[in-house]
Design a protein around this motif. Structure first.
Motif, PDB file in Angstrom:
ATOM      1  N   LEU A  18      -2.121  23.560  18.511  1.00 38.59           N
ATOM      2  CA  LEU A  18      -2.210  24.022  17.127  1.00 38.59           C
ATOM      3  C   LEU A  18      -1.802  22.917  16.165  1.00 38.59           C
ATOM      4  N   GLU A  19      -0.717  22.218  16.498  1.00 37.00           N
ATOM      5  CA  GLU A  19      -0.235  21.123  15.655  1.00 37.00           C
ATOM      6  C   GLU A  19      -1.298  20.028  15.547  1.00 37.00           C
ATOM      7  N   LYS A  20      -1.901  19.681  16.672  1.00 37.93           N
ATOM      8  CA  LYS A  20      -2.933  18.652  16.660  1.00 37.93           C
ATOM      9  C   LYS A  20      -4.110  19.077  15.780  1.00 37.93           C
ATOM     10  N   ASN A 101       5.772  10.982  13.705  1.00 35.41           N
ATOM     11  CA  ASN A 101       5.695  10.030  14.803  1.00 35.41           C
ATOM     12  C   ASN A 101       4.303   9.413  14.895  1.00 35.41           C
ATOM     13  N   VAL A 102       4.217   8.414  15.708  1.00 34.65           N
ATOM     14  CA  VAL A 102       2.982   7.644  15.855  1.00 34.65           C
ATOM     15  C   VAL A 102       1.833   8.525  16.328  1.00 34.65           C
ATOM     16  N   LYS A 103       2.081   9.392  17.277  1.00 29.07           N
ATOM     17  CA  LYS A 103       1.026  10.264  17.813  1.00 29.07           C
ATOM     18  C   LYS A 103       0.380  11.085  16.700  1.00 29.07           C
ATOM     19  N   VAL A 108      -4.144  11.908  12.734  1.00 31.58           N
ATOM     20  CA  VAL A 108      -4.668  11.900  11.365  1.00 31.58           C
ATOM     21  C   VAL A 108      -5.732  10.810  11.233  1.00 31.58           C
ATOM     22  N   LEU A 109      -5.472   9.628  11.788  1.00 27.80           N
ATOM     23  CA  LEU A 109      -6.452   8.536  11.737  1.00 27.80           C
ATOM     24  C   LEU A 109      -7.771   8.957  12.382  1.00 27.80           C
TER      25      LEU A 109
END
Length: 160
Positions: A18-20, A101-103, A108-109
């Motif tokens: 869900l977060e992703k 965090n980076v992940k 987002v990228l």
């Protein structure tokens, strides 16, 4: 596909999925609004995201995101205030810790890239928007695919 109901592991990975999804939507919104023009392919990408998550319309956070996104798409115009509303909701859902965090930033990228290429064309405004976003994320250097994308941007902009 109801990925939240797939096997006993879902209780462990469901929240991350869900977060992703929310991070990806944030990126998609950034990408499709980069050139300030909403093209049919970009609308199609948002509709695909909406359709994919529609089976979860009764579950948080989709019970908030989907109605807002449906309202935004209803008139085929995605203005700055609608973008701000959607990004604010994303921030609220992610508890204000948008990019902790980076992940998450790489998610987002990936969303931005999806949004930029959704209409089948990449214009200078979109490239510059992506470059500006990447300039703000200097700490992502040396992390795939950041450096490769940055190299392509430099190459494209140097060619004029």
């Amino acid at each position: 596909m109801d990925y939240l109901a797939h096997g006993s592991y879902s209780k462990y990975c469901g929240p991350k999925i869900l977060e992703k999804s929310v991070y990806s939507l944030i990126g998609i919104v950034e990408g499709i609004t980069a050139d300030k023009k909403l093209q049919p392919g970009e609308l199609s990408l948002l509709n695909s995201w909406l359709d994919f998550h529609r089976p979860h319309a009764a579950s948080h956070p989709f019970n908030e995101v989907l109605p807002l996104l449906e309202d935004i798409l209803a008139d085929g115009v995605f203005d700055q205030s609608e973008k701000e509303d959607l990004l604010w909701l994303g921030s609220k859902i992610l508890k204000g810790d948008m990019l902790n965090n980076v992940k998450n930033e790489i998610q987002v990228l990936h969303g931005i890239l999806q949004g930029v290429i959704a209409d089948g064309e990449v214009n200078e405004q979109e490239i510059i928007h992506l470059q500006n976003w990447m300039d703000e994320k200097d700490h992502l250097r040396r992390i795939w695919p950041f450096d490769e994308i940055e190299s392509l941007i430099v190459s494209v902009l140097s060619d004029g």
